[in-house]
Design a protein around this motif. Structure first.
Motif, PDB file in Angstrom:
ATOM      1  N   UNK A  10       0.855  -1.178   0.000  1.00 15.81           N
ATOM      2  CA  UNK A  10       0.000   0.000   0.000  1.00 15.81           C
ATOM      3  C   UNK A  10       0.894   1.233   0.000  1.00 15.81           C
ATOM      4  N   UNK A  11       0.551   2.193  -0.840  1.00 16.13           N
ATOM      5  CA  UNK A  11       1.284   3.458  -0.869  1.00 16.13           C
ATOM      6  C   UNK A  11       0.384   4.535  -0.283  1.00 16.13           C
ATOM      7  N   UNK A  12       0.929   5.250   0.690  1.00 20.39           N
ATOM      8  CA  UNK A  12       0.159   6.249   1.427  1.00 20.39           C
ATOM      9  C   UNK A  12       0.907   7.576   1.387  1.00 20.39           C
ATOM     10  N   UNK A  13       0.164   8.663   1.199  1.00 19.98           N
ATOM     11  CA  UNK A  13       0.747   9.998   1.322  1.00 19.98           C
ATOM     12  C   UNK A  13       0.373  10.532   2.696  1.00 19.98           C
ATOM     13  N   UNK A  14       1.381  10.939   3.441  1.00 21.72           N
ATOM     14  CA  UNK A  14       1.173  11.465   4.790  1.00 21.72           C
ATOM     15  C   UNK A  14       1.636  12.915   4.817  1.00 21.72           C
ATOM     16  N   UNK A  15       0.746  13.814   5.176  1.00 23.63           N
ATOM     17  CA  UNK A  15       1.098  15.218   5.320  1.00 23.63           C
ATOM     18  C   UNK A  15       1.441  15.469   6.786  1.00 23.63           C
ATOM     19  N   UNK A  16       2.574  16.098   7.000  1.00 27.33           N
ATOM     20  CA  UNK A  16       3.091  16.332   8.347  1.00 27.33           C
ATOM     21  C   UNK A  16       3.305  17.823   8.577  1.00 27.33           C
ATOM     22  N   UNK A  17       2.985  18.275   9.783  1.00 29.51           N
ATOM     23  CA  UNK A  17       3.222  19.660  10.179  1.00 29.51           C
ATOM     24  C   UNK A  17       4.246  19.654  11.305  1.00 29.51           C
ATOM     25  N   UNK A  18       5.319  20.411  11.129  1.00 31.80           N
ATOM     26  CA  UNK A  18       6.321  20.574  12.176  1.00 31.80           C
ATOM     27  C   UNK A  18       5.727  21.504  13.234  1.00 31.80           C
TER      28      UNK A  18
END
Length: 137
Positions: free
Chosen positions: A93-101
């Motif tokens: 499975x390929x997942x895009x994860x958006x992260x906020x510092x």
């Protein structure tokens, strides 16, 4: 007469195989949903429990990676593509994860290429690719 006995046995075997597949698929859906929800809440420590114990033993999460996880908040977890079978007891499975510092409030995305392995003895799916690499640029 043998033919009459063989047919019910064959049908029973096919039904049992179908039940095992349903059980495996239900377990996969539950596992992927639980893992996604855990990451959406940014709980990387709990997410580590989804990683195959052998992988955890051979490749423990470093203190540096733990510190990185603590300074990030997950703003999106996009798994819309869903899992793709890769053998009898494995999916990718390929997942895009958006992260906020949390310190700079900057957002970035990482792509997580997950590999999940099914353990039929425990009816459990294990993440063999490890936690997301949040050091990607």
């Amino acid at each position: 007469m043998r033919r009459l006995l063989f047919l019910p046995l064959l049908l029973a075997a096919l039904l049992l195989a179908g039940c095992a597949t349903d059980k495996r698929n239900q377990s996969l859906t539950a596992t992927l949903n639980a893992y996604a929800n855990t990451l959406r809440w940014g709980d990387f420590q709990t997410a580590e429990q989804f990683v195959d114990p052998e992988v955890r033993e051979k490749h423990p999460v470093s203190a540096l990676d733990r510190a990185r996880y603590q300074q990030l908040k997950v703003s999106d977890y996009n798994d819309d593509a869903g899992p793709v079978p890769d053998g009898e007891n494995q999916v990718r499975q390929t997942v895009q994860i958006n992260l906020v510092n949390i310190h700079t409030q900057t957002e970035r995305s990482v792509i997580d290429h997950q590999i999940w392995r099914y353990d039929p003895a425990k009816n459990r799916w294990w993440l063999t690719s490890g936690l997301p690499d949040v050091s990607q640029q």
